[in-house]
Scaffold this motif. Sequence first.
Motif, short mmCIF file in Angstrom:
data_model
loop_
_atom_site.label_atom_id
_atom_site.label_comp_id
_atom_site.label_asym_id
_atom_site.label_seq_id
_atom_site.Cartn_x
_atom_site.Cartn_y
_atom_site.Cartn_z
N ASN A 21 -19.17 2.19 7.02
CA ASN A 21 -18.58 0.89 6.69
C ASN A 21 -17.34 1.05 5.81
OD1 ASN A 21 -20.46 -0.50 8.21
ND2 ASN A 21 -21.77 -0.99 6.47
N ILE A 22 -17.40 1.98 4.87
CA ILE A 22 -16.24 2.24 4.01
C ILE A 22 -15.09 2.79 4.84
CG2 ILE A 22 -15.39 3.72 2.14
CD1 ILE A 22 -18.30 3.40 0.94
N ALA A 23 -15.40 3.67 5.79
CA ALA A 23 -14.35 4.20 6.68
C ALA A 23 -13.70 3.06 7.46
CB ALA A 23 -14.94 5.24 7.62
N GLY A 24 -14.48 2.05 7.84
CA GLY A 24 -13.92 0.89 8.54
C GLY A 24 -12.94 0.11 7.66
N ILE A 25 -13.26 -0.01 6.37
CA ILE A 25 -12.35 -0.67 5.43
C ILE A 25 -11.05 0.11 5.34
CG2 ILE A 25 -11.96 -1.30 3.01
CD1 ILE A 25 -15.03 -1.77 2.83
N VAL A 26 -11.17 1.42 5.18
CA VAL A 26 -9.99 2.27 5.06
C VAL A 26 -9.12 2.17 6.31
CG1 VAL A 26 -9.20 4.67 4.89
CG2 VAL A 26 -11.01 3.83 3.36
N GLU A 27 -9.75 2.19 7.47
CA GLU A 27 -8.99 2.07 8.72
C GLU A 27 -8.23 0.74 8.76
OE1 GLU A 27 -10.04 1.57 13.41
OE2 GLU A 27 -11.16 3.09 12.29
N GLU A 28 -8.89 -0.35 8.41
CA GLU A 28 -8.23 -1.65 8.43
C GLU A 28 -7.11 -1.72 7.39
OE1 GLU A 28 -9.33 -6.40 8.83
OE2 GLU A 28 -10.96 -4.98 8.41
N LEU A 29 -7.34 -1.13 6.22
CA LEU A 29 -6.29 -1.11 5.19
C LEU A 29 -5.08 -0.29 5.64
CD1 LEU A 29 -8.37 -0.81 1.90
CD2 LEU A 29 -6.88 -2.73 2.59
N LYS A 30 -5.34 0.83 6.30
CA LYS A 30 -4.22 1.65 6.79
C LYS A 30 -3.41 0.88 7.82
CE LYS A 30 -5.97 6.28 5.90
NZ LYS A 30 -6.41 7.56 6.48
N GLU A 31 -4.08 0.15 8.70
CA GLU A 31 -3.37 -0.66 9.69
C GLU A 31 -2.57 -1.77 9.02
OE1 GLU A 31 -6.26 -2.15 12.48
OE2 GLU A 31 -6.79 -0.13 13.15
N LEU A 32 -3.14 -2.37 7.99
CA LEU A 32 -2.48 -3.44 7.26
C LEU A 32 -1.28 -2.92 6.48
CD1 LEU A 32 -2.65 -6.46 6.49
CD2 LEU A 32 -4.15 -5.78 4.61
N ASN A 33 -1.42 -1.72 5.91
CA ASN A 33 -0.34 -1.07 5.16
C ASN A 33 0.21 -1.97 4.04
OD1 ASN A 33 1.28 1.14 4.55
ND2 ASN A 33 2.95 0.40 5.84
N HIS A 34 -0.70 -2.58 3.30
CA HIS A 34 -0.31 -3.47 2.19
C HIS A 34 0.18 -2.61 1.02
CE1 HIS A 34 -0.53 -6.34 -1.06
NE2 HIS A 34 -0.81 -7.30 -0.19
N PRO A 35 1.40 -2.81 0.55
CA PRO A 35 1.94 -1.96 -0.52
C PRO A 35 1.26 -2.18 -1.87
CG PRO A 35 3.44 -3.75 -0.06
CD PRO A 35 2.36 -3.83 0.98
N GLU A 57 -1.92 -4.42 -7.03
CA GLU A 57 -0.70 -4.89 -7.68
C GLU A 57 -0.97 -6.17 -8.48
OE1 GLU A 57 3.94 -5.38 -6.44
OE2 GLU A 57 2.42 -5.87 -4.93
N ASN A 58 -1.87 -7.01 -7.94
CA ASN A 58 -2.19 -8.29 -8.58
C ASN A 58 -3.47 -8.84 -7.97
OD1 ASN A 58 -1.37 -9.44 -6.06
ND2 ASN A 58 0.74 -9.47 -6.78
N ASP A 59 -3.90 -10.02 -8.44
CA ASP A 59 -5.13 -10.62 -7.92
C ASP A 59 -5.02 -10.98 -6.44
OD1 ASP A 59 -6.63 -10.45 -10.26
OD2 ASP A 59 -5.93 -12.39 -11.00
N ASP A 60 -3.82 -11.36 -6.00
CA ASP A 60 -3.65 -11.69 -4.58
C ASP A 60 -3.94 -10.48 -3.69
OD1 ASP A 60 -2.97 -14.31 -5.20
OD2 ASP A 60 -0.81 -13.93 -5.12
N ALA A 61 -3.51 -9.30 -4.12
CA ALA A 61 -3.78 -8.08 -3.35
C ALA A 61 -5.29 -7.81 -3.30
CB ALA A 61 -3.03 -6.90 -3.95
N LEU A 68 -10.90 -9.05 4.23
CA LEU A 68 -10.92 -8.26 5.46
C LEU A 68 -12.28 -8.36 6.15
CD1 LEU A 68 -9.23 -4.95 4.24
CD2 LEU A 68 -8.16 -6.81 5.54
N ALA A 69 -12.28 -8.41 7.46
CA ALA A 69 -13.53 -8.43 8.22
C ALA A 69 -14.37 -7.19 7.92
CB ALA A 69 -13.24 -8.54 9.72
#
Length: 103
Positions: A21-35, A57-61, A68-69
């Motif tokens: 499940n953690i790997a799924g989060i990492v995969e989705e974050l990599k696709e999102l590429n949020h700075p 960076e902040n609470d919004d991040a 994320l799903a």
Amino acid sequence: MKALRVNYTTTAAFAPTNQANIAGIVEELKELNHPGIRYSTWLLPNGKTFMHFDQFENDDAHDVLTSLASFKKFDEELWASGLESEPVVELITLIAATETYYD
């Protein structure tokens, strides 16, 4: 900047599912590429205690991560798994680092 450390212990039987499940989060974050999001998870030597170390960076991040799903799936399954020790969430403060973090 917002930095969190989260520690908890799963059952030995659930640990591989949690890792997936953690790997799924990492995969989705990599696709999102949020700075504004840095996300990492570590497994302690007992093979069932996890430590998440997240910087935002902040609470919004932070809100982006929790919306994320993959994160929702992780969170739901984690709580339903019968944890040996519940998550302890700590807000931590950066004192010094060799790399640049968010201002």
